[in-house]
Design an enzyme around this catalytic site. Sequence first.
Site, PDB file in Angstrom:
ATOM      1  N   LYS A  12       0.829  -1.200   0.000  1.00 24.26           N
ATOM      2  CA  LYS A  12       0.000   0.000   0.000  1.00 24.26           C
ATOM      3  C   LYS A  12       0.873   1.265   0.000  1.00 24.26           C
ATOM      4  O   LYS A  12       2.087   1.192   0.180  1.00 24.26           O
ATOM      5  CB  LYS A  12      -0.908  -0.011   1.230  1.00 24.26           C
ATOM      6  CG  LYS A  12      -1.927  -1.143   1.215  1.00 24.26           C
ATOM      7  CD  LYS A  12      -2.753  -1.085   2.491  1.00 24.26           C
ATOM      8  CE  LYS A  12      -3.813  -2.138   2.532  1.00 24.26           C
ATOM      9  NZ  LYS A  12      -4.615  -2.056   3.780  1.00 24.26           N
ATOM     10  N   TYR A  52     -12.546  -2.090  -3.268  1.00 26.10           N
ATOM     11  CA  TYR A  52     -13.094  -2.085  -1.918  1.00 26.10           C
ATOM     12  C   TYR A  52     -14.624  -2.087  -1.910  1.00 26.10           C
ATOM     13  O   TYR A  52     -15.251  -1.711  -0.918  1.00 26.10           O
ATOM     14  CB  TYR A  52     -12.581  -0.866  -1.145  1.00 26.10           C
ATOM     15  CG  TYR A  52     -11.133  -0.963  -0.738  1.00 26.10           C
ATOM     16  CD1 TYR A  52     -10.673  -2.041   0.023  1.00 26.10           C
ATOM     17  CD2 TYR A  52     -10.219   0.019  -1.099  1.00 26.10           C
ATOM     18  CE1 TYR A  52      -9.347  -2.131   0.407  1.00 26.10           C
ATOM     19  CE2 TYR A  52      -8.883  -0.063  -0.722  1.00 26.10           C
ATOM     20  CZ  TYR A  52      -8.460  -1.143   0.031  1.00 26.10           C
ATOM     21  OH  TYR A  52      -7.151  -1.233   0.417  1.00 26.10           O
ATOM     22  N   PHE A  60     -16.137   3.757   7.027  1.00 25.36           N
ATOM     23  CA  PHE A  60     -14.706   3.945   6.738  1.00 25.36           C
ATOM     24  C   PHE A  60     -14.368   3.850   5.250  1.00 25.36           C
ATOM     25  O   PHE A  60     -13.219   4.021   4.865  1.00 25.36           O
ATOM     26  CB  PHE A  60     -13.854   2.938   7.527  1.00 25.36           C
ATOM     27  CG  PHE A  60     -14.198   1.495   7.271  1.00 25.36           C
ATOM     28  CD1 PHE A  60     -13.683   0.815   6.171  1.00 25.36           C
ATOM     29  CD2 PHE A  60     -15.034   0.814   8.146  1.00 25.36           C
ATOM     30  CE1 PHE A  60     -13.992  -0.517   5.935  1.00 25.36           C
ATOM     31  CE2 PHE A  60     -15.346  -0.525   7.926  1.00 25.36           C
ATOM     32  CZ  PHE A  60     -14.823  -1.185   6.814  1.00 25.36           C
ATOM     33  N   ARG A  88      -1.559 -14.578   3.868  1.00 28.88           N
ATOM     34  CA  ARG A  88      -2.344 -13.961   4.943  1.00 28.88           C
ATOM     35  C   ARG A  88      -1.671 -14.197   6.301  1.00 28.88           C
ATOM     36  O   ARG A  88      -1.637 -13.303   7.144  1.00 28.88           O
ATOM     37  CB  ARG A  88      -3.775 -14.502   4.961  1.00 28.88           C
ATOM     38  CG  ARG A  88      -4.623 -14.099   3.778  1.00 28.88           C
ATOM     39  CD  ARG A  88      -4.879 -12.636   3.683  1.00 28.88           C
ATOM     40  NE  ARG A  88      -5.680 -12.133   4.767  1.00 28.88           N
ATOM     41  CZ  ARG A  88      -6.243 -10.943   4.786  1.00 28.88           C
ATOM     42  NH1 ARG A  88      -6.108 -10.115   3.783  1.00 28.88           N
ATOM     43  NH2 ARG A  88      -6.941 -10.550   5.827  1.00 28.88           N
ATOM     44  N   THR A  94      -5.016  -7.675  10.581  1.00 33.06           N
ATOM     45  CA  THR A  94      -5.304  -6.446   9.843  1.00 33.06           C
ATOM     46  C   THR A  94      -4.920  -5.205  10.642  1.00 33.06           C
ATOM     47  O   THR A  94      -4.358  -4.263  10.099  1.00 33.06           O
ATOM     48  CB  THR A  94      -6.800  -6.396   9.454  1.00 33.06           C
ATOM     49  OG1 THR A  94      -7.105  -7.569   8.691  1.00 33.06           O
ATOM     50  CG2 THR A  94      -7.114  -5.166   8.624  1.00 33.06           C
ATOM     51  N   ARG A 105       2.926  -7.032   9.055  1.00 31.95           N
ATOM     52  CA  ARG A 105       2.259  -5.931   9.759  1.00 31.95           C
ATOM     53  C   ARG A 105       2.796  -5.774  11.184  1.00 31.95           C
ATOM     54  O   ARG A 105       2.891  -4.662  11.691  1.00 31.95           O
ATOM     55  CB  ARG A 105       0.755  -6.145   9.769  1.00 31.95           C
ATOM     56  CG  ARG A 105       0.132  -5.959   8.396  1.00 31.95           C
ATOM     57  CD  ARG A 105      -1.329  -6.287   8.409  1.00 31.95           C
ATOM     58  NE  ARG A 105      -1.981  -5.966   7.151  1.00 31.95           N
ATOM     59  CZ  ARG A 105      -3.058  -6.591   6.704  1.00 31.95           C
ATOM     60  NH1 ARG A 105      -3.608  -7.560   7.401  1.00 31.95           N
ATOM     61  NH2 ARG A 105      -3.584  -6.237   5.541  1.00 31.95           N
ATOM     62  N   ASN A 115      -1.331  -0.165   7.555  1.00 29.49           N
ATOM     63  CA  ASN A 115      -0.930  -1.547   7.817  1.00 29.49           C
ATOM     64  C   ASN A 115      -0.123  -2.163   6.675  1.00 29.49           C
ATOM     65  O   ASN A 115      -0.019  -3.371   6.569  1.00 29.49           O
ATOM     66  CB  ASN A 115      -2.133  -2.409   8.214  1.00 29.49           C
ATOM     67  CG  ASN A 115      -3.135  -2.584   7.087  1.00 29.49           C
ATOM     68  OD1 ASN A 115      -2.926  -2.160   5.958  1.00 29.49           O
ATOM     69  ND2 ASN A 115      -4.243  -3.227   7.398  1.00 29.49           N
ATOM     70  N   HIS A 118      -1.778  -5.361   1.503  1.00 32.28           N
ATOM     71  CA  HIS A 118      -3.081  -5.999   1.264  1.00 32.28           C
ATOM     72  C   HIS A 118      -2.826  -7.350   0.626  1.00 32.28           C
ATOM     73  O   HIS A 118      -1.941  -7.496  -0.215  1.00 32.28           O
ATOM     74  CB  HIS A 118      -3.940  -5.152   0.316  1.00 32.28           C
ATOM     75  CG  HIS A 118      -5.142  -5.908  -0.181  1.00 32.28           C
ATOM     76  ND1 HIS A 118      -6.317  -5.963   0.524  1.00 32.28           N
ATOM     77  CD2 HIS A 118      -5.326  -6.680  -1.287  1.00 32.28           C
ATOM     78  CE1 HIS A 118      -7.175  -6.728  -0.130  1.00 32.28           C
ATOM     79  NE2 HIS A 118      -6.600  -7.171  -1.229  1.00 32.28           N
ATOM     80  N   GLU A 131      -9.472 -10.265  -7.531  1.00 30.19           N
ATOM     81  CA  GLU A 131      -8.520  -9.168  -7.356  1.00 30.19           C
ATOM     82  C   GLU A 131      -7.426  -9.201  -8.411  1.00 30.19           C
ATOM     83  O   GLU A 131      -7.033  -8.147  -8.921  1.00 30.19           O
ATOM     84  CB  GLU A 131      -7.933  -9.198  -5.949  1.00 30.19           C
ATOM     85  CG  GLU A 131      -8.980  -8.856  -4.913  1.00 30.19           C
ATOM     86  CD  GLU A 131      -8.451  -8.810  -3.500  1.00 30.19           C
ATOM     87  OE1 GLU A 131      -9.074  -8.112  -2.690  1.00 30.19           O
ATOM     88  OE2 GLU A 131      -7.420  -9.439  -3.194  1.00 30.19           O
TER      89      GLU A 131
END
Length: 154
Positions: A12, A52, A60, A88, A94, A105, A115, A118, A131
């Site tokens: 990100k 998203y 949010f 993951r 998260t 993270r 964080n 993704h 995705e």
Amino acid sequence: MSDAERTFVMVKPDGVQRGLIGDIVGRLEDKGLKMVGAKFMQIDEDLAHEHYGEHEDKPFFEGLVEFITSGPVFAMVWEGDDVTRQVRQMMGATDAQEAAPGTIRGDYGNDLGHNIIHGSDHEDPGANEREIALFFDEDELVDWEKDLSQWVYE
């Protein structure tokens, strides 16, 4: 394409700004995963809304869109056995403040909003394919043999 699973991963804007692309790629390579696609890009609002979309009705949502479009990202496709779940686990919780030390993270993230990374949700069937298709055309993905695969998988 090989029989191995593929998954989408993105560094990100906060990870890009902090110079963490190489560290994150290195961790995934050290795990024995294989990169089959990558691009440095700026996400526009339309792509952010599509990416998203499941959060569109949440308070949010606009903050997510604003953040992910605030700077460049490094989008990637990784391949390997059970790769979505593996990534993951490597990412950690998260909320970076709850992520275990040793996870991406946990080591680099600061909070829920910043964080670093993704990755497709391994509990959402088809999330990885959706995705990948959002960010990559099929001809942007490279099918290649990793010579070390025999030392990583049985």
